[in-house]
Design an enzyme around this catalytic site. Structure first.
Site, PDB file in Angstrom:
ATOM      1  N   LYS A  97     -18.361 -14.811   3.961  1.00 23.88           N
ATOM      2  CA  LYS A  97     -19.699 -14.304   4.294  1.00 23.88           C
ATOM      3  C   LYS A  97     -20.513 -13.890   3.072  1.00 23.88           C
ATOM      4  CE  LYS A  97     -20.638 -12.430   8.489  1.00 23.88           C
ATOM      5  NZ  LYS A  97     -20.873 -11.199   9.252  1.00 23.88           N
ATOM      6  N   GLY A 108      -8.822  -8.533   0.308  1.00 24.63           N
ATOM      7  CA  GLY A 108      -7.526  -8.707   0.962  1.00 24.63           C
ATOM      8  C   GLY A 108      -7.023 -10.142   0.903  1.00 24.63           C
ATOM      9  N   ARG A 159       0.822  -1.216   0.000  1.00 28.27           N
ATOM     10  CA  ARG A 159       0.000   0.000   0.000  1.00 28.27           C
ATOM     11  C   ARG A 159       0.857   1.267   0.000  1.00 28.27           C
ATOM     12  NH1 ARG A 159      -4.778  -2.144   3.967  1.00 28.27           N
ATOM     13  NH2 ARG A 159      -6.165  -2.826   2.309  1.00 28.27           N
ATOM     14  N   GLY A 169     -13.610  -4.037   0.588  1.00 26.36           N
ATOM     15  CA  GLY A 169     -14.975  -3.527   0.773  1.00 26.36           C
ATOM     16  C   GLY A 169     -15.320  -2.441  -0.234  1.00 26.36           C
TER      17      GLY A 169
END
Ligand code: ADP
Ligand code: MG
Length: 396
Positions: A200, A353, A40, A376
């Site tokens: 999920k 990720g 990053r 996200g």
């Protein structure tokens, strides 16, 4: 279109740059804290370098981890040090996020200088998008640049509030992310193949629903498939499923019949007794998980079938591992899918990720067209949700 940092009037002025410098930290040999995976930081360099080349005075801000107030173990110090090494320049660390001392440091910057503010989450007002914090941040600079795509789905003081006070520009990384993900969302080369896994369904239900009518193939793997199987009334044994995800799957299944996209679920599985690398394992040529077992990977037939669909994709988007890939006996499905995505001729975009970590672990990180820095945020964007961190920027 939003204004670009390329068009920012930044020469000789202070630019507050919201970057995503939220990197993992590690303990160094001498007891110091060091940056782990620095992807990053590297991804943020082009915008910082562009601004320095233009003679801007760069004030960087980012969050790091999830501190509850001030927490020295989550200081930006190691990040500022590593950034300094990568830039080959001195990078000063501010003692706080805002305040008089930080202001005088910012005022002391010369053209091309870089300083880093402390962890934005040391301020409670960050996550609350507090207007006073936003104002105090804006007082540090004359121009605002948001390059933190990974945080763009959050309306925080550093991603949203501050842009109410300063002209906001998109950084180079943020622009590239939007460009790549727009290809998936709106202008995909057909067939559009969506590969979705992970743990999920609730996080990804919006994406599945939208792409039932936009995509050509939706390939489901990971723990997610058990929510669908349970919703169909099948035996899932001890597989990972939560009730909320089953409810979400129940909403999707009836729509899948008439949808444009084919929704594919696994047809074989790899089972384990327990969630452990050294547990007893068994291949199941079917999907009804017996009592006392859990599904921890897609089976080889499913993986081969998915790989074929991926190879035929004009555009491929992948989010979420196909199994518990962190444990070698359950990494095969994810590896086969990762290799297929890496080898596909179509345009390939990977978000998330853990999916990104899997690609890198298999040495395939450079073999996809775009590896998103936002999990996200990338899902929210392709689902069609407006990102507050983008929406707040000035229109071009
Ligand atoms: P990403 O970060 O790529 O969006 P997620 O965070 O949604 O992916 O999911 C990743 C996690 O899902 C991994 O830690 C992996 O171990 C887990 N996982 C995948 N398949 C299974 C499974 N069948 N059972 C339990 N965990 C699983
Ligand atoms: Mg994850």
């Amino acid at each position: 279109m939003k204004k670009s940092v390329r068009d920012a009037d930044a020469s000789g002025r202070r630019a507050l740059v919201r970057a995503d410098l939220n990197v993992p930290l590690e303990d160094g040999d001498d007891g110091s804290i060091m940056v782990g995976d620095e992807t990053r930081i590297r991804a943020s360099l082009p915008t910082i370098e562009l601004l320095r080349d233009r003679g801007a005075r760069v004030v960087l801000v980012s969050h790091l981890g999830r501190p509850e107030g001030e927490d020295p173990s989550l200081s930006m110090k190691p990040v500022a040090e590593r950034l300094g090494e990568l830039l080959g320049a001195d990078v000063a660390l501010a003692p706080a996020v805002v305040g008089p001392e930080v202001e005088s440091m910012a005022e002391g910057l010369a053209d091309g200088d870089v300083m880093v503010l402390e962890n934005s989450r040391f301020e409670k007002g960050e996550a609350e998008n507090d207007p006073d914090l936003a104002q105090a941040l804006a007082a540090l600079a004359e121009v605002y640049v948001n390059d933190a795509f990974g945080a763009a789905h959050r309306a925080h003081a550093t991603t949203h509030g501050v842009a109410q006070h300063l002209p906001g520009h998109a950084g180079l990384l943020l622009e590239r992310e939007l460009e790549e993900l727009t290809k998936v969302r709106d202008g995909a080369e057909r067939p559009l193949v969506m590969v979705l896994g992970g743990s999920k369904v609730t996080d990804k239900i919006g994406v599945i629903e939208r792409f039932l009518d936009q995509a050509d193939e939706i390939l489901i793997g990971g723990a997610m498939c058990f929510s669908f199987f349970k919703a169909e009334g099948r035996d899932v044994g001890n597989s990972l499923v939560d009730d909320e995800s089953v409810e979400a799957a129940k909403q999707v299944l009836p729509k899948a019949g008439e949808a444009q996209a084919m929704l594919h679920l696994p047809e074989d599985l790899v089972l384990g007794r327990e969630f452990a690398a050294d547990t007893e394992i068994k291949d199941l040529n079917g999907i009804d998980v017996p009592e006392g077992w859990m599904g921890l990977d897609i089976g080889t037939n499913t993986a081969a079938k998915y790989a074929k669909r991926i190879a035929g994709g004009g555009t491929v988007f992948w989010n979420g591992p196909m199994g518990a890939f962190e444990m070698p006996p359950f990494a095969v499905g994810t590896r086969v899918v990762a290799e297929a995505v890496a080898g596909a001729e179509g345009h390939t975009v990977v978000g998330g990720g853990d999916s990104a970590a899997a690609l890198v672990q298999f040495g395939l990180g450079d073999d996809v067209d775009w590896l998103s820095t936002g999990g996200g945020a990338s899902l929210a964007f392709i689902e069609g949700v407006e990102l507050p961190g983008v929406e707040a920027l000035a229109d071009a």
